[in-house]
Design an enzyme around this catalytic site. Structure first.
Site, PDB file in Angstrom:
ATOM      1  N   THR A  72      -0.970   0.784   2.443  1.00 49.42           N
ATOM      2  CA  THR A  72      -0.450   2.141   2.461  1.00 49.42           C
ATOM      3  C   THR A  72       0.470   2.273   3.659  1.00 49.42           C
ATOM      4  O   THR A  72       0.176   1.779   4.751  1.00 49.42           O
ATOM      5  CB  THR A  72      -1.572   3.208   2.423  1.00 49.42           C
ATOM      6  OG1 THR A  72      -0.959   4.497   2.404  1.00 49.42           O
ATOM      7  CG2 THR A  72      -2.527   3.106   3.597  1.00 49.42           C
ATOM      8  N   GLU A  73       1.621   2.894   3.443  1.00 49.70           N
ATOM      9  CA  GLU A  73       2.701   2.865   4.427  1.00 49.70           C
ATOM     10  C   GLU A  73       2.298   3.510   5.740  1.00 49.70           C
ATOM     11  O   GLU A  73       2.868   3.212   6.780  1.00 49.70           O
ATOM     12  CB  GLU A  73       3.937   3.556   3.851  1.00 49.70           C
ATOM     13  CG  GLU A  73       3.750   5.054   3.631  1.00 49.70           C
ATOM     14  CD  GLU A  73       4.744   5.631   2.636  1.00 49.70           C
ATOM     15  OE1 GLU A  73       5.046   4.939   1.649  1.00 49.70           O
ATOM     16  OE2 GLU A  73       5.224   6.758   2.850  1.00 49.70           O
ATOM     17  N   ASN A  74       1.298   4.405   5.690  1.00 50.06           N
ATOM     18  CA  ASN A  74       0.861   5.051   6.918  1.00 50.06           C
ATOM     19  C   ASN A  74      -0.087   4.175   7.730  1.00 50.06           C
ATOM     20  O   ASN A  74      -0.825   4.677   8.573  1.00 50.06           O
ATOM     21  CB  ASN A  74       0.257   6.435   6.638  1.00 50.06           C
ATOM     22  CG  ASN A  74      -0.771   6.441   5.535  1.00 50.06           C
ATOM     23  OD1 ASN A  74      -0.609   5.753   4.529  1.00 50.06           O
ATOM     24  ND2 ASN A  74      -1.817   7.205   5.707  1.00 50.06           N
ATOM     25  N   SER A  87       3.890  -1.257  10.137  1.00 49.71           N
ATOM     26  CA  SER A  87       3.674  -1.076   8.707  1.00 49.71           C
ATOM     27  C   SER A  87       4.977  -1.239   7.926  1.00 49.71           C
ATOM     28  O   SER A  87       5.008  -1.882   6.871  1.00 49.71           O
ATOM     29  CB  SER A  87       3.087   0.312   8.446  1.00 49.71           C
ATOM     30  OG  SER A  87       2.808   0.472   7.078  1.00 49.71           O
TER      31      SER A  87
END
Lengths: 225, 242, 225, 242
Positions: D71-73, D113
């Site tokens: 997940t990009e976060n 990320s």
């Protein structure tokens, strides 16, 4: 030396009108709500705010926007189901928006912190967000030249800090905090708990103390309503 | 975080500062020189000490100075040299000598370590030099000799990255040639980057105004002026400390 | 899926002649000596090696150089008190040297791992190491354009790995390992110990498993003399 | 680490693959579509699922697939949605919904990320779209309507960063306009980046050779060809699966 304080007002003292303020958080995770509330009381205005989103609900960054203190937002994802404060300001033409792809946003702040003058990014090539930007083909791939985003101040939330300013984060609330800490002249972190020097494992420190100027100890803070 | 250089020796903040000539003694020895560098590092500074002589500055930092040492191979909060049982092959300084860890230390990888240096987050670095020019150009990585094997390490990154670059060296080579020069003849490490030059004969401030003599040891400004091919300024006035 | 093996030969299988091999370590701290020994036995030659130093004493990278397998070294600091193997090869003209300032070396590998096409670095401006390179003045400061250094293979040493490939390091032996892991097509790590999935704290993982292809478990390895 | 796309549906590695027309049934519903995307994600892949419909692909990944979600976060090893006591405001996905953590997870900051995404380390990302062009151009972040508030998030980074970009969408807008088009009229997200297009009516492979129909649902290649303004290729042959 890092200032450790329980007074939100002391933590945000001296932030000038017209400052560029980097504000951590991805939605509400990692958002330094107590520092933002203190900044609202402190009164600085005409701010440029750099944050991934443009406020959720009515607290935190949304409250700062609602107070009319922000001239310009630099962010990747302003439009959310609960971004009604920003949405109205934007539709009324009362706030500027610079939309930046999220990876460029993070990397441009990293560049500011790392002394990189500019970098060629593969993101955004051929899209409206690259319009007017310099491009270059490297190794057969097109890139867009992106410049650093530097803050006068960073407001971030971490999980635990020690009295020297070392920080660790918690789960996905880490997000932009470590990057913003490197990219601002003055970095201010609110933390859930402050521990003595030596209590954090040196292998697990995420933000070394060199990047942290002030710590607001939320466990001791007298947060006004 | 920003710290200010010692106001007592900083002409920018102390307009009454005077050049002090210590004529009643000889040149500084290496230990005295390291102690003077240490004196000028403000409490609470983040500091990188280069390989060799600059490393010895750490021994002269007063207890409680709050100075935090960075080593380019990925650590803040480096402690003194390790001895005996303390020696750990996984814990070394930039000179690959075993060192120790102080409370409040942190480890990070090389790209993060150099981002810290190059991003301007260190207050002071202390480096050795072959030559320094009157503009503050630094030459410290290569003699330029055709058979020499060049090695640069982190010198160029430190030279341009630290807020203040202090150089320690003898003022003259063994053959008497000055090492503070109008133009470096050795290959350069960085341009206009040196802010303070600590030598056995004198301490110089370098900046846009050129070379200012802050202190002399076993010599006078006049004598230095006669042996150096650079224009020497003095602080507001001069004082013979004997 | 990450291969976990106790066989050094399996760990380095398939490395081709002419490969660019990133080798971790700062001096001997973090140097993957067992993998290098296995690479010597494996036989790949005509290699370009990227490493901070050019070998210490007679083991590890120095042994690879002595075996005549390296065509070119890309490093920041070849000349050391105990770099006699490299020194002789260099003086005899039997090895090429590309000298790169240490910060540019690290950042160029980071760029390779991060998809950055090139970046403007403040390091080296006006020096012989910037000769022939493009420069640009940004915000009043001169910069040199630097390109990524990508590896076919990275050989690194970490402290503990889990069976998925997540890695943690130990003290300053961390150095180039995490950066090189991102910059190579195939990353091979030797670790002192392998633990089960779930035993590493997700907050403290330094190299996420996506970057690790093979792990050599030194605690189980049959290392030949 | 590199994984290969499912050879059974990958014409590059399966030259005998044939276009399959499922004519004895209607279009795919959203759940069936998500299941087909999940089917084509190779075991052990590192995958990013976009906000909205792509998130539902996770529900169709078989147990033991070894697929690891990014997940990009700032997380690898994301687990399913959190419910009840599991909900932790510090643990959310890119859509800011509470999620869980699987064994072997790791957390990292935003620059790391996106370095992971942009550096080409993710095998597959799955995104929604307003339009996809026959060259694989993607438009999924902005309708271009003058009163719309634009928001891009990580879409542009994923579009150029993942090794394979899968798009899920309906093939036709509500008014019947095709969303697979010769040229996108909506603002672009990325150029020539989509490799697979999963729609309710058909699955397409996109690449340098143009648009290839892999499967149809409740329609035929002919019918699609008559309604789309793009040239459609088929795999080596065609097969009516009824």
């Amino acid at each position: 030396m890092t200032l450790v304080t329980a007074d939100p007002g002391a933590a945000v003292a001296g932030i000038a009108d017209g400052s560029t303020v980097l504000i951590g958080g991805f939605g509400m995770a990692g958002m330094p709500v107590t520092l933002i509330d203190a900044l609202i009381r402190q009164g600085a205005t005409d701010l440029t705010v750099v944050s991934n989103n443009a406020g959720n609900g009515d607290t935190g960054l949304a409250a700062l926007l609602a107070a009319g203190r922000v001239r310009k937002m630099i962010c990747s994802f302003p439009r959310q189901s609960d971004s009604w404060v920003f949405d109205s300001l934007y539709r009324e033409g009362r706030i500027e928006l610079e939309l930046v792809p999220q990876g460029n946003l993070a990397e441009r702040m990293r560049a500011a912190g790392a002394g990189i003058g500019a970098f060629y990014s593969p993101t955004g090539v051929g899209t409206p967000l690259a319009e007017g930007k310099e491009t270059r083909t490297i190794d057969g791939r097109d890139h867009v030249l992106e410049y650093p985003i530097k803050g006068d101040v960073a407001l971030i939330r971490a999980h635990v800090g020690d009295r020297m300013g070392n920080l660790v984060y918690r789960k996905t609330a880490r997000n932009f905090g470590p990057v913003m800490a490197t990219a601002a002249t003055t970095t201010i972190a609110e933390v859930h708990r402050v521990v003595e020097v030596g209590e954090l494992d040196p292998e697990t420190v995420v933000t070394p103390c060199v990047y942290v100027d002030r710590i607001l100890d939320l466990s001791a803070a007298e947060v006004s309503a | 975080m920003t710290v200010s250089l010692n106001p007592d020796t900083n002409p920018d903040v102390h307009p009454d500062a005077r050049t002090v000539e210590h004529t009643g003694r000889g040149p500084l020895d290496r230990d005295e020189l390291a102690a003077l560098v240490a004196r000028d590092i403000p409490p609470g500074s983040f500091v990188n000490l280069g390989i060799g002589q600059p490393t010895t500055v750490a021994d002269h930092l007063p207890a409680g100075s709050g100075v935090i040492l960075h080593t380019e191979n990925g650590m803040l909060g480096m402690g003194p040299a390790a001895h005996g049982d303390e020696i750990d092959p996984d814990l070394t300084n930039a000179g690959k000598m075993p060192v120790t860890e102080l409370p409040g230390a942190s480890y990070f990888h090389h790209a993060d370590s150099f981002a810290m240096m190059r991003g301007g987050h260190l207050d002071v670095c202390v480096l050795g030099a072959y030559q320094v020019s009157e503009r503050g150009d630094l030459a410290n990585w290569h003699t330029g000799a055709p058979d020499a094997i060049p090695a640069v390490g982190g010198a160029m990154d430190l030279a341009i990255g630290a807020k203040n670059v202090f150089v320690m060296m003898t003022l003259f080579a063994r053959d008497g040639t000055p090492k503070l020069v109008p133009e470096c003849t050795y290959p350069l490490t960085g341009l206009a980057c040196v802010s303070r030059l600590y030598t056995d004969r004198a301490i110089f401030h370098l900046g846009p105004d050129g070379v200012t003599v802050a202190e002399t040891y076993g010599t006078t400004v006049e004598e230095l002026a006669s042996r150096l091919d650079v224009t020497l300024r003095t602080l507001g006035g001069r004082e013979d400390a004997g």
